[in-house]
Design a protein around this motif. Structure first.
Motif, short mmCIF file in Angstrom:
data_model
loop_
_atom_site.label_atom_id
_atom_site.label_comp_id
_atom_site.label_asym_id
_atom_site.label_seq_id
_atom_site.Cartn_x
_atom_site.Cartn_y
_atom_site.Cartn_z
N SER A 143 0.84 -1.21 0.00
CA SER A 143 0.00 0.00 0.00
C SER A 143 0.86 1.25 0.00
N CYS A 144 1.93 1.24 0.78
CA CYS A 144 2.81 2.40 0.87
C CYS A 144 3.53 2.65 -0.45
N MET A 145 3.99 1.58 -1.11
CA MET A 145 4.69 1.75 -2.38
C MET A 145 3.78 2.32 -3.46
N ASP A 146 2.49 2.01 -3.38
CA ASP A 146 1.53 2.56 -4.34
C ASP A 146 1.20 4.02 -4.05
N ASP A 147 1.15 4.38 -2.76
CA ASP A 147 0.67 5.71 -2.38
C ASP A 147 1.78 6.73 -2.13
#
Length: 278
Positions: A143-147
């Protein structure tokens, strides 16, 4: 991502928060003396290279262990090939974008070989991931890598510790690479690779040494590729005189190249003194 090693002047290199290798030739830098950092993309043999978009984001740590970013006014941009457009077409062009406001945030660059872009790899379903891997919360990491990838070291539980103590922190990237490594085009043969290399480097076919890709015998959760190995590719070497991939009047002593086991495409090459004997 690069992380300074605890001792000496070398750096560990991570891709998607997994270690892929380490530097070997960094010069000694005195504390407080660094005044320039280069990020971006450099290619050799541009007519053979297709590079998907790479997002360069940079933060630096001060001597007081505080993370910071470079001020926009201190950022210089240099593009040596034309920007891709209707008049400047692949493979002789770059696509670039600088995202910033007060501080340098992201420099995105790619180098297409053909007009059509390659399709993006499918994302790994979050449900197929372990809850934690080497102490890292995997769903939080994806999720962090996407956001907001820049915040991952702070916001993802276990990630900051993992990148400095373990080779693999991102299970999804490991699964992608493992699946890619086991899919081989049966039409790619040693004869094909020999012919391609002989033509590309202007070397007689009988002056080449072609080594086939090594194949794993089982699942590889601890992949050798995580520390820079390339046993999954065709390896071609020669000591014969070659112009390299530039095909100028200058000649070099020998070359080394890697070709994809899946497609037979040239992945990387060096010739003459460009090849690092170490």
């Amino acid at each position: 991502m690069t992380v300074r090693q605890d001792h000496g002047n070398q750096w560990d290199v991570l891709y998607d928060f997994n270690k892929v290798g380490s530097t070997t030739s960094q010069l000694k830098v005195l504390g407080g003396a660094t005044n320039r950092i280069d990020v971006g993309l450099e290619v050799t043999g541009l007519q053979y290279i297709d590079v998907p978009a790479i997002s360069n984001r940079m933060q630096y740590m001060t001597g007081n262990k505080v993370w910071g970013r470079v001020a926009t006014r201190n950022v210089a941009k240099s593009v040596t090939l034309p920007v891709c457009s209707s008049s400047s077409r692949p493979p002789s062009c770059f696509t670039t974008k600088l995202t910033d406001s007060t501080n340098f945030t992201q420099w995105t660059v790619s180098k297409p070989r053909q007009h059509a872009a390659a399709p993006a790899a499918p994302a790994v379903a979050a449900t197929s991931l372990p809850a934690t891997f080497n102490g890292v919360d995997q769903q939080a990491l994806q999720s962090c890598m996407d956001d907001d990838p820049d915040s991952c070291l702070i916001s993802v539980p276990g990630l900051a510790e993992c990148v400095t103590t373990a080779r693999i922190c991102n299970a999804a990237a490991l699964q992608d690479a493992a699946a890619d490594d086991t899919t081989t085009d049966p039409g790619v043969t040693a004869a094909d690779i020999r012919d391609r290399a002989a033509t590309a480097f202007d070397v007689p076919a009988d002056a080449l040494t072609v080594a086939p890709p090594a194949r794993p015998s089982g699942p590889r959760i601890n992949r050798s590729e995580a520390d820079g190995s390339s046993d999954g590719d065709w390896a071609v070497t020669s000591t014969h005189s070659t112009p390299g991939l530039q095909h100028t009047d200058q000649r070099f002593d020998g070359f080394s190249a890697r070709y994809s086991a899946r497609t037979g495409a040239l992945l990387e090459a060096c010739w003459g003194d460009l090849c690092d004997a170490s």
